[in-house]
Design an enzyme around this catalytic site. Structure first.
Site, PDB file in Angstrom:
ATOM      1  N   HIS A  13       0.801  -1.775   4.854  1.00  0.00           N
ATOM      2  CA  HIS A  13       0.316  -0.478   4.358  1.00  0.00           C
ATOM      3  C   HIS A  13       1.476   0.358   3.805  1.00  0.00           C
ATOM      4  O   HIS A  13       1.720   1.489   4.229  1.00  0.00           O
ATOM      5  CB  HIS A  13      -0.406   0.285   5.467  1.00  0.00           C
ATOM      6  CG  HIS A  13      -1.609  -0.417   6.011  1.00  0.00           C
ATOM      7  ND1 HIS A  13      -2.734  -0.663   5.248  1.00  0.00           N
ATOM      8  CD2 HIS A  13      -1.856  -0.944   7.241  1.00  0.00           C
ATOM      9  CE1 HIS A  13      -3.634  -1.303   5.996  1.00  0.00           C
ATOM     10  NE2 HIS A  13      -3.127  -1.496   7.191  1.00  0.00           N
ATOM     11  N   ASP A  38      -5.050   4.688   7.086  1.00  0.00           N
ATOM     12  CA  ASP A  38      -3.843   3.860   7.056  1.00  0.00           C
ATOM     13  C   ASP A  38      -3.344   3.630   5.637  1.00  0.00           C
ATOM     14  O   ASP A  38      -2.226   3.154   5.437  1.00  0.00           O
ATOM     15  CB  ASP A  38      -4.032   2.532   7.796  1.00  0.00           C
ATOM     16  CG  ASP A  38      -5.252   1.750   7.359  1.00  0.00           C
ATOM     17  OD1 ASP A  38      -5.852   2.126   6.330  1.00  0.00           O
ATOM     18  OD2 ASP A  38      -5.609   0.776   8.035  1.00  0.00           O
TER      19      ASP A  38
END
Length: 373
Positions: A96, A270
Site C-alpha cells: 500500500h 489503507d
C-alpha cells in the site's frame, strides 16, 4: 532460499504470513524457513507447530531480517522496521505504497525488491492476493457498522434489519467490487435496505443479477452519491484503484448531510480513504471518531480482528506465488508470471509501479526495464 517471517507489529494485527502447511511446502522444496518467536500465536499457531513442520524459531525480528533473503509479511512494514531492512532483500507483503511516502523512500534507499500482494494482477484484471482479505473486510464492514449504530456505541440506535412494522436501516455501499459485493451479501442477509453505487455498468448488471430486487444499483456520480449518502444510516466506502490512492468520492458536505449517529466505515483507508472526512487511520484499540455527528471507522487492518480465518484465507493464495519466487528467484519468477510482474513495486532503488510513482511525484521505471538494468 532463506525465508523469514517476522511477527506483525501493527496495532492488533494478529495475522501471520505463513502457516505450518506453508512451512512444510517450503522445506520440501529445499528452502529454509525462519520464524520470529510467537509470530503465529495471534492466529492460534504455536511455535511448536512451526518447528514440527520444519521451521527454525528465532528470538527477534532483527534476527529474522538479518538471516532471510526473502521476508514474507502480512502488513506493510512500520517505521521501526525500516532499519531492519537488508540491502537487496525481497519483501513480499501488502505494501500500500501510494499513501506511504516514508515507507516508499525506505524501500528505495535499501534497494528492496518490493512485491506487493495488492497489485499482483491476473490477465482478467482480478487481484488474487487482495481478494480473500477484501471478502473478509467487506463482510466485517457490515458487522462493524451494525455494532456502531447501537446507541451505547454512539450510534442512532437503529437495528440494521429492522423488525416487522419498523423499517430497516439504509446501507449505502460506494464501490461494487469484491469488498462491496461481500458487504452487500451480509447487509442483505441481515435485512437492511441496500444501495450500491459503481462506475461500471457491467458490474451493476452483475450485481442486479445476483441480488435481484434485494438491492438498488446506481451509477456512481457526484449527484447520485450525494443523494444516497444523505439517507444512509451506514455508509461503506469500498473504492479501489489498484496500487493508487483511493479517490475522494464522498465530500465533507455530503457527510454533513447525514443524520447524527450515522456510521461510516471506509474499507479503502489503507489506500488513503474514499471519504473526505476520513482524515486519520484508526486502530482496533481506538477504532472510531466523530465528525459532524457521524461516527467514522477507519481501521486499516480490519481482517486482523478475525486473524485465524484471515491467516488461512490469505496464505492459501499467497503461498503458490511465494514458492515461485523462492524456487526460481524473483527475477525469473516475475519474468515467467505476468501477474507477479504486476506486483513488483520497487526494484534496485527504482519505483516500478506507475501509480506509486505518480502518488509521490517520483520517476517511474517500467518493471521490464528495471529488470534489465
Amino acid at each position: 532460499m532463506l525465508i523469514g517471517v517476522p511477527k506483525e507489529i501493527k496495532n492488533n494485527e494478529n495475522r501471520v504470513a505463513i502457516t505450518p502447511a506453508g512451512v512444510e511446502a517450503f522445506v520440501l522444496a529445499g528452502h529454509k524457513v525462519y520464524i520470529e518467536k510467537g509470530a503465529g500465536l495471534g492466529s492460534a499457531i504455536t511455535d511448536e507447530e512451526y518447528v514440527a513442520a520444519g521451521a527454525e524459531i528465532l528470538a527477534t525480528a532483527k534476527e529474522v531480517f538479518d538471516t532471510a533473503e526473502m521476508i514474507i509479511k502480512v502488513k506493510e512494514p512500520l517505521k521501526s522496521e525500516f532499519e531492519l531492512f537488508k540491502e537487496g532483500q525481497i519483501l513480499f507483503t501488502y505494501l500500500h505504497l501510494a499513501p506511504e511516502p516514508q515507507l516508499t523512500k525506505a524501500l528505495l534507499d535499501k534497494k528492496i525488491t518490493g512485491i506487493a500482494y495488492e497489485t499482483v494482477q491476473l490477465a482478467d484484471r482480478s487481484l488474487p492476493l487482495l481478494t480473500p482479505m477484501s471478502e473478509i473486510a467487506g463482510r466485517m464492514s457490515i458487522q462493524l457498522g451494525a455494532q456502531y449504530l447501537e446507541k451505547q456505541e454512539g450510534g442512532k440506535g437503529v437495528l440494521l434489519g429492522g423488525v416487522p412494522g419498523v423499517e430497516p436501516a439504509e446501507v449505502v455501499i460506494v464501490g461494487g467490487g469484491i469488498v462491496g459485493t461481500n458487504a452487500a451479501k451480509i447487509a442483505v442477509g441481515m435485512g437492511a435496505k441496500v444501495t450500491i453505487l459503481d462506475v461500471n455498468t457491467r458490474r451493476l448488471a452483475y450485481l442486479d443479477d445476483i441480488f435481484g430486487n434485494k438491492v438498488t444499483t446506481l451509477m456512481s456520480n457526484s449527484f447520485n452519491i450525494a443523494k444516497a449518502v444523505k439517507k444512509a444510516d451506514l455508509l461503506v466506502g469500498c473504492v479501489l484503484i489498484p496500487g493508487a490512492k483511493a479517490p475522494k468520492l464522498v465530500s465533507e458536505e455530503m457527510v454533513k448531510s447525514m443524520q447524527p449517529g450515522s456510521v461510516i466505515v471506509d474499507v479503502a483507508i489503507d489506500q488513503g480513504g474514499s471519504i473526505e472526512t476520513i482524515d486519520r487511520i484508526t486502530t482496533h484499540d481506538n477504532p472510531t471518531y466523530e465528525k459532524f455527528g457521524v461516527i467514522h471507522y477507519a481501521v486499516a487492518n480490519i481482517p486482523g480482528a478475525v486473524a485465524r480465518t484471515s491467516t488461512y484465507a490469505l496464505t492459501n493464495d499467497t503461498l503458490p506465488y511465494a514458492l515461485q519466487i523462492a524456487n526460481k528467484g524473483y527475477k525469473q519468477a516475475v519474468i515467467e508470471n505476468p501477474a507477479l510482474l504486476k506486483g513488483l513495486n520497487t526494484l534496485n532503488g527504482k519505483v516500478t509501479y506507475e501509480a506509486v510513482a505518480k502518488a509521490h511525484d517520483l520517476p517511474y521505471t517500467p518493471a521490464e526495464k528495471a529488470l534489465n538494468e
